[in-house]
Scaffold this motif. Structure first.
Motif, PDB file in Angstrom:
ATOM      1  N   GLU A  85     -17.800  53.878   4.825  1.00 47.84           N
ATOM      2  CA  GLU A  85     -17.003  52.545   4.776  1.00 47.84           C
ATOM      3  C   GLU A  85     -17.698  51.514   5.568  1.00 47.84           C
ATOM      4  N   ALA A  86     -18.679  51.589   6.546  1.00 48.08           N
ATOM      5  CA  ALA A  86     -19.284  50.532   7.018  1.00 48.08           C
ATOM      6  C   ALA A  86     -20.050  49.760   5.887  1.00 48.08           C
ATOM      7  N   ALA A  87     -20.749  50.524   4.781  1.00 45.34           N
ATOM      8  CA  ALA A  87     -21.379  49.729   3.714  1.00 45.34           C
ATOM      9  C   ALA A  87     -20.241  49.064   2.782  1.00 45.34           C
ATOM     10  N   ARG A  88     -19.067  49.923   2.421  1.00 46.63           N
ATOM     11  CA  ARG A  88     -18.140  49.045   1.834  1.00 46.63           C
ATOM     12  C   ARG A  88     -17.680  47.857   2.492  1.00 46.63           C
ATOM     13  N   HIS A  89     -17.351  47.878   3.840  1.00 49.33           N
ATOM     14  CA  HIS A  89     -17.034  46.702   4.469  1.00 49.33           C
ATOM     15  C   HIS A  89     -18.124  45.500   4.512  1.00 49.33           C
ATOM     16  N   HIS A 130     -20.137  45.124   2.260  1.00 46.75           N
ATOM     17  CA  HIS A 130     -20.337  44.720   0.782  1.00 46.75           C
ATOM     18  C   HIS A 130     -19.194  43.555   0.544  1.00 46.75           C
ATOM     19  N   GLU A 131     -17.998  44.051   1.087  1.00 44.18           N
ATOM     20  CA  GLU A 131     -16.792  43.115   0.817  1.00 44.18           C
ATOM     21  C   GLU A 131     -16.894  41.996   1.649  1.00 44.18           C
ATOM     22  N   THR A 132     -17.365  42.143   2.770  1.00 44.00           N
ATOM     23  CA  THR A 132     -17.280  40.834   3.714  1.00 44.00           C
ATOM     24  C   THR A 132     -18.798  39.749   3.168  1.00 44.00           C
ATOM     25  N   LEU A 133     -19.623  40.491   2.669  1.00 45.32           N
ATOM     26  CA  LEU A 133     -20.815  39.571   2.230  1.00 45.32           C
ATOM     27  C   LEU A 133     -20.544  39.053   0.984  1.00 45.32           C
ATOM     28  N   GLY A 134     -20.009  39.701   0.028  1.00 50.04           N
ATOM     29  CA  GLY A 134     -19.549  39.146  -1.560  1.00 50.04           C
ATOM     30  C   GLY A 134     -21.197  38.788  -2.105  1.00 50.04           C
ATOM     31  N   PRO A 135     -20.948  38.157  -3.294  1.00 52.66           N
ATOM     32  CA  PRO A 135     -22.243  37.879  -3.920  1.00 52.66           C
ATOM     33  C   PRO A 135     -22.933  36.642  -3.533  1.00 52.66           C
ATOM     34  N   VAL A 136     -23.535  36.891  -2.307  1.00 49.15           N
ATOM     35  CA  VAL A 136     -24.334  35.576  -1.674  1.00 49.15           C
ATOM     36  C   VAL A 136     -25.776  35.930  -1.817  1.00 49.15           C
ATOM     37  N   ASP A 137     -26.823  34.962  -1.943  1.00 46.88           N
ATOM     38  CA  ASP A 137     -27.902  35.010  -1.747  1.00 46.88           C
ATOM     39  C   ASP A 137     -28.307  34.671  -0.466  1.00 46.88           C
ATOM     40  N   PRO A 138     -28.899  35.427   0.469  1.00 43.40           N
ATOM     41  CA  PRO A 138     -28.963  35.144   1.871  1.00 43.40           C
ATOM     42  C   PRO A 138     -30.277  34.182   2.068  1.00 43.40           C
ATOM     43  N   GLU A 139     -30.224  33.306   3.215  1.00 43.49           N
ATOM     44  CA  GLU A 139     -31.573  32.615   3.431  1.00 43.49           C
ATOM     45  C   GLU A 139     -32.364  33.492   4.333  1.00 43.49           C
ATOM     46  N   PRO A 140     -33.564  33.492   4.113  1.00 44.37           N
ATOM     47  CA  PRO A 140     -34.780  34.180   5.027  1.00 44.37           C
ATOM     48  C   PRO A 140     -34.246  33.902   6.568  1.00 44.37           C
ATOM     49  N   GLY A 141     -34.130  34.755   7.450  1.00 42.08           N
ATOM     50  CA  GLY A 141     -34.166  34.632   8.779  1.00 42.08           C
ATOM     51  C   GLY A 141     -32.768  34.290   9.441  1.00 42.08           C
ATOM     52  N   THR A 142     -31.745  34.635   8.793  1.00 41.43           N
ATOM     53  CA  THR A 142     -30.392  34.201   8.667  1.00 41.43           C
ATOM     54  C   THR A 142     -29.583  35.598   9.076  1.00 41.43           C
ATOM     55  N   VAL A 143     -28.524  35.421   9.950  1.00 40.64           N
ATOM     56  CA  VAL A 143     -27.797  36.548  10.185  1.00 40.64           C
ATOM     57  C   VAL A 143     -27.265  37.259   8.871  1.00 40.64           C
ATOM     58  N   LEU A 144     -26.977  36.419   7.963  1.00 41.59           N
ATOM     59  CA  LEU A 144     -26.711  36.787   6.729  1.00 41.59           C
ATOM     60  C   LEU A 144     -27.627  38.042   6.022  1.00 41.59           C
ATOM     61  N   GLU A 145     -28.904  37.384   6.188  1.00 43.79           N
ATOM     62  CA  GLU A 145     -29.910  38.383   5.626  1.00 43.79           C
ATOM     63  C   GLU A 145     -29.902  39.515   6.193  1.00 43.79           C
TER      64      GLU A 145
END
Length: 101
Positions: free
Chosen positions: A4-8, A10-25
């Motif tokens: 469930e955590a992984a699915r959530h 994955h849905e939250t992040l979507g197809p985004v390429d994260p910048e190094p050193g960010t919260v998204l990464e």
């Protein structure tokens, strides 16, 4: 819970390429860790199930050998009886009970 955590995530992040050193990464890193943990748990579960099956086969093999030996020696009547019951499993109900616990 991990699924469930992984699915959530994955849905939250979507197809985004994260910048190094960010919260998204960091969240992408957590998502990869969740997926690896899910894989490890699945492999552990499968190996445990395989071991249970081997043990059951060994029990049945030994019981049949004991029974054959007793018949060979003329001891057909015994007060012991091996009973194996196959239980019906409701996966959805078991999963719901596991989540409640």
């Amino acid at each position: 819970a991990l699924r469930e955590a992984a699915r959530h995530l994955h849905e939250t992040l979507g197809p985004v390429d994260p910048e190094p050193g960010t919260v998204l990464e960091e969240q992408f890193h957590r998502l990869r860790e969740y997926k690896l943990e899910i894989r490890r748990i699945r492999l552990l579960k499968e190996s445990e199930e395989a071991m249970d099956k081997r043990i059951m086969k060994g029990i049945l093999k030994n019981w049949n050998a004991l029974k054959a030996g007793r018949q060979e020696q003329g001891y057909n009547a015994t007060s012991l009886k091996l009973v194996i019951r196959k239980e019906a499993v409701d996966v959805a109900e078991d999963e719901a009970a596991w989540r409640r616990a």
